[in-house]
Design a protein around this motif. Sequence first.
Motif, PDB file in Angstrom:
ATOM      1  N   HIS A   1       0.855  -1.181   0.000  1.00 25.46           N
ATOM      2  CA  HIS A   1       0.000   0.000   0.000  1.00 25.46           C
ATOM      3  C   HIS A   1       0.891   1.232   0.000  1.00 25.46           C
ATOM      4  O   HIS A   1       2.061   1.176   0.397  1.00 25.46           O
ATOM      5  CB  HIS A   1      -0.892   0.044   1.247  1.00 25.46           C
ATOM      6  N   VAL A   2       0.325   2.333  -0.415  1.00 18.52           N
ATOM      7  CA  VAL A   2       0.996   3.627  -0.295  1.00 18.52           C
ATOM      8  C   VAL A   2       0.106   4.525   0.546  1.00 18.52           C
ATOM      9  O   VAL A   2      -1.070   4.725   0.236  1.00 18.52           O
ATOM     10  CB  VAL A   2       1.254   4.265  -1.676  1.00 18.52           C
ATOM     11  N   PHE A   3       0.670   5.032   1.640  1.00 21.64           N
ATOM     12  CA  PHE A   3      -0.063   5.938   2.526  1.00 21.64           C
ATOM     13  C   PHE A   3       0.535   7.331   2.394  1.00 21.64           C
ATOM     14  O   PHE A   3       1.750   7.509   2.483  1.00 21.64           O
ATOM     15  CB  PHE A   3       0.032   5.471   3.972  1.00 21.64           C
ATOM     16  N   THR A   4      -0.308   8.315   2.195  1.00 17.56           N
ATOM     17  CA  THR A   4       0.157   9.696   2.074  1.00 17.56           C
ATOM     18  C   THR A   4       0.076  10.381   3.428  1.00 17.56           C
ATOM     19  O   THR A   4      -1.008  10.530   4.008  1.00 17.56           O
ATOM     20  CB  THR A   4      -0.687  10.478   1.048  1.00 17.56           C
ATOM     21  N   ALA A   5       1.243  10.768   3.942  1.00 14.69           N
ATOM     22  CA  ALA A   5       1.305  11.429   5.248  1.00 14.69           C
ATOM     23  C   ALA A   5       0.687  12.817   5.171  1.00 14.69           C
ATOM     24  O   ALA A   5       0.368  13.328   4.090  1.00 14.69           O
ATOM     25  CB  ALA A   5       2.755  11.515   5.711  1.00 14.69           C
ATOM     26  N   ASP A   6       0.532  13.447   6.333  1.00 11.87           N
ATOM     27  CA  ASP A   6      -0.168  14.733   6.380  1.00 11.87           C
ATOM     28  C   ASP A   6       0.568  15.851   5.654  1.00 11.87           C
ATOM     29  O   ASP A   6      -0.024  16.889   5.356  1.00 11.87           O
ATOM     30  CB  ASP A   6      -0.468  15.135   7.834  1.00 11.87           C
ATOM     31  N   ASP A   7       1.852  15.654   5.342  1.00  8.64           N
ATOM     32  CA  ASP A   7       2.595  16.668   4.594  1.00  8.64           C
ATOM     33  C   ASP A   7       2.806  16.266   3.140  1.00  8.64           C
ATOM     34  O   ASP A   7       3.571  16.903   2.417  1.00  8.64           O
ATOM     35  CB  ASP A   7       3.942  16.945   5.263  1.00  8.64           C
ATOM     36  N   GLY A   8       2.138  15.181   2.718  1.00  8.66           N
ATOM     37  CA  GLY A   8       2.211  14.770   1.324  1.00  8.66           C
ATOM     38  C   GLY A   8       3.253  13.728   1.009  1.00  8.66           C
ATOM     39  O   GLY A   8       3.298  13.221  -0.128  1.00  8.66           O
ATOM     40  N   VAL A   9       4.128  13.353   1.959  1.00  3.08           N
ATOM     41  CA  VAL A   9       5.134  12.323   1.711  1.00  3.08           C
ATOM     42  C   VAL A   9       4.450  10.960   1.634  1.00  3.08           C
ATOM     43  O   VAL A   9       3.607  10.628   2.481  1.00  3.08           O
ATOM     44  CB  VAL A   9       6.203  12.317   2.825  1.00  3.08           C
ATOM     45  N   GLU A  10       4.794  10.183   0.610  1.00  2.00           N
ATOM     46  CA  GLU A  10       4.200   8.869   0.430  1.00  2.00           C
ATOM     47  C   GLU A  10       5.023   7.811   1.167  1.00  2.00           C
ATOM     48  O   GLU A  10       6.223   7.679   0.930  1.00  2.00           O
ATOM     49  CB  GLU A  10       4.108   8.528  -1.058  1.00  2.00           C
ATOM     50  N   LEU A  11       4.353   7.088   2.053  1.00  2.00           N
ATOM     51  CA  LEU A  11       5.000   6.053   2.857  1.00  2.00           C
ATOM     52  C   LEU A  11       4.605   4.683   2.327  1.00  2.00           C
ATOM     53  O   LEU A  11       3.428   4.423   2.061  1.00  2.00           O
ATOM     54  CB  LEU A  11       4.600   6.180   4.323  1.00  2.00           C
ATOM     55  N   TYR A  12       5.596   3.823   2.209  1.00  2.00           N
ATOM     56  CA  TYR A  12       5.344   2.466   1.722  1.00  2.00           C
ATOM     57  C   TYR A  12       4.951   1.578   2.894  1.00  2.00           C
ATOM     58  O   TYR A  12       5.628   1.536   3.923  1.00  2.00           O
ATOM     59  CB  TYR A  12       6.583   1.906   1.038  1.00  2.00           C
ATOM     60  N   VAL A  13       3.838   0.862   2.732  1.00  2.00           N
ATOM     61  CA  VAL A  13       3.272   0.033   3.796  1.00  2.00           C
ATOM     62  C   VAL A  13       2.992  -1.358   3.243  1.00  2.00           C
ATOM     63  O   VAL A  13       2.602  -1.512   2.085  1.00  2.00           O
ATOM     64  CB  VAL A  13       1.949   0.646   4.323  1.00  2.00           C
ATOM     65  N   GLU A  14       3.223  -2.375   4.070  1.00  2.00           N
ATOM     66  CA  GLU A  14       2.809  -3.732   3.727  1.00  2.00           C
ATOM     67  C   GLU A  14       1.955  -4.288   4.857  1.00  2.00           C
ATOM     68  O   GLU A  14       2.269  -4.086   6.040  1.00  2.00           O
ATOM     69  CB  GLU A  14       4.011  -4.644   3.490  1.00  2.00           C
ATOM     70  N   VAL A  15       0.897  -4.988   4.483  1.00  2.00           N
ATOM     71  CA  VAL A  15      -0.016  -5.572   5.463  1.00  2.00           C
ATOM     72  C   VAL A  15      -0.025  -7.079   5.285  1.00  2.00           C
ATOM     73  O   VAL A  15      -0.264  -7.581   4.180  1.00  2.00           O
ATOM     74  CB  VAL A  15      -1.442  -5.013   5.298  1.00  2.00           C
TER      75      VAL A  15
ATOM     76  N   ASP B   1       7.897   1.498   5.896  1.00  2.00           N
ATOM     77  CA  ASP B   1       9.206   2.136   5.832  1.00  2.00           C
ATOM     78  C   ASP B   1       9.051   3.577   6.304  1.00  2.00           C
ATOM     79  O   ASP B   1       8.204   4.323   5.788  1.00  2.00           O
ATOM     80  CB  ASP B   1       9.748   2.119   4.396  1.00  2.00           C
ATOM     81  N   GLN B   2       9.855   3.954   7.287  1.00  2.00           N
ATOM     82  CA  GLN B   2       9.806   5.329   7.761  1.00  2.00           C
ATOM     83  C   GLN B   2      10.148   6.289   6.614  1.00  2.00           C
ATOM     84  O   GLN B   2      10.832   5.925   5.661  1.00  2.00           O
ATOM     85  CB  GLN B   2      10.814   5.520   8.907  1.00  2.00           C
ATOM     86  N   ARG B   3       9.668   7.511   6.700  1.00  2.00           N
ATOM     87  CA  ARG B   3       9.931   8.491   5.645  1.00  2.00           C
ATOM     88  C   ARG B   3      11.430   8.577   5.332  1.00  2.00           C
ATOM     89  O   ARG B   3      12.281   8.502   6.233  1.00  2.00           O
ATOM     90  CB  ARG B   3       9.379   9.869   6.008  1.00  2.00           C
ATOM     91  N   SER B   4      11.744   8.686   4.058  1.00  2.00           N
ATOM     92  CA  SER B   4      13.116   8.758   3.526  1.00  2.00           C
ATOM     93  C   SER B   4      13.864   7.443   3.610  1.00  2.00           C
ATOM     94  O   SER B   4      15.024   7.368   3.209  1.00  2.00           O
ATOM     95  CB  SER B   4      13.937   9.850   4.221  1.00  2.00           C
ATOM     96  N   HIS B   5      13.232   6.399   4.122  1.00  2.00           N
ATOM     97  CA  HIS B   5      13.866   5.093   4.265  1.00  2.00           C
ATOM     98  C   HIS B   5      13.179   4.072   3.362  1.00  2.00           C
ATOM     99  O   HIS B   5      11.986   4.189   3.061  1.00  2.00           O
ATOM    100  CB  HIS B   5      13.789   4.603   5.714  1.00  2.00           C
ATOM    101  N   GLY B   6      13.932   3.057   2.976  1.00  2.00           N
ATOM    102  CA  GLY B   6      13.353   1.976   2.201  1.00  2.00           C
ATOM    103  C   GLY B   6      12.655   2.473   0.947  1.00  2.00           C
ATOM    104  O   GLY B   6      13.194   3.257   0.168  1.00  2.00           O
TER     105      GLY B   6
END
Length: 374
Positions: free
Chosen positions: A56-70, A132-137
Amino acid sequence: MANVGRTAGLIGAAVGVLAAGAAAGVAVERAVIGRRSGQRAQLEAEPFGSLRGTPHVFTADDGVELYVEVDELKRSRRPEPEPPKRRLLRKAVEAAPEDLTLIFAHGYGLNMDSWHFERRDLAGIGKMVFYDQRSHGRSGRSPKENVSLEQLGRDLHGIFEEFVPTGPVILIGHSMGGMSIMALAEEHPELFGDRVIGVGLCSTSAGRLDDVSIIFPGWPGRLARRIATPTVAALARIPDVVERGRRAGTDISYVLTRKYSFGSEVPPAFTEFVNEMIAATPISVIADFYPIFALHNRYDYLDALQKVECVVIGGDDDHLTPFSHSEEIVRHVPGAELVEVKNCGHLGLIEHHREFTAALLGMIERAEQSLGPT
């Protein structure tokens, strides 16, 4: 210029090791190709990085896209754990409510794959969310002005709301991931004891990291930690040179990785695994994040953790978040379980994964019991 690049790469590697709490991601020098071949065989034997969930891709409150796996709950397909954990895992699985979710937050310079063993061995307890934390992975790059532990706490809160809208939640964090949980507790203490029923803090700190010595004991080591900040910032201004040097690598960087990641003799593949994760972390990301740890002080916000089952796990040979920091967290969270793992460095979740998983299982079982009959 080649010598400058090599020197910069070595300095970048060393500072990255100290700053990130693992390695600076350098590859091992080509001259030790024989050792790398042996490591590669072991990496293939333990398929690091092969455990994948639904992306999944989650968009943080400042617009940064975070990569998520469930990893959805599939108890009937749960892999058989190693013998020492079978009884604990069976009890935890039997007691777990169907809507239980575990969220994992990784450390600085790493990515979600650092949870390889825990992801493998805790499968079947509930839905598991990794990111993955922002800027990581695989996550997007954060604007420098938004690199803060407060923002990491907001990222975790957003993932919490998006992927776990209902049901009990257990939060597990390593190093910077543990600090992210503390930042969440600062901003949203109401979640703890309500939605959050358990917390696992692995090799982390609630503050005063500037007092931790690196390289040398006493004041020289504390001075070295302070010098690391401007050094990393200077290296970030010549990223191309540094990255070329990191790719070349040296045996010294390999030794540093082992020293600052592990407290015992580990399979060479473990060190290579860490190197390969960190190799994807640019020196500019190392530089952006390193200063935020000096600002971290959340002892006053740990009260929320008293409302949940909490376990604090640390290694007795952790040079980056020493075990005394785990002890200090527990002093502020009466009732939390403190687990000291012997001959263990900062990457205990890999080095001594059996002990870490067993401690997490104990916390999960107690948290489940707090819910009463399901």
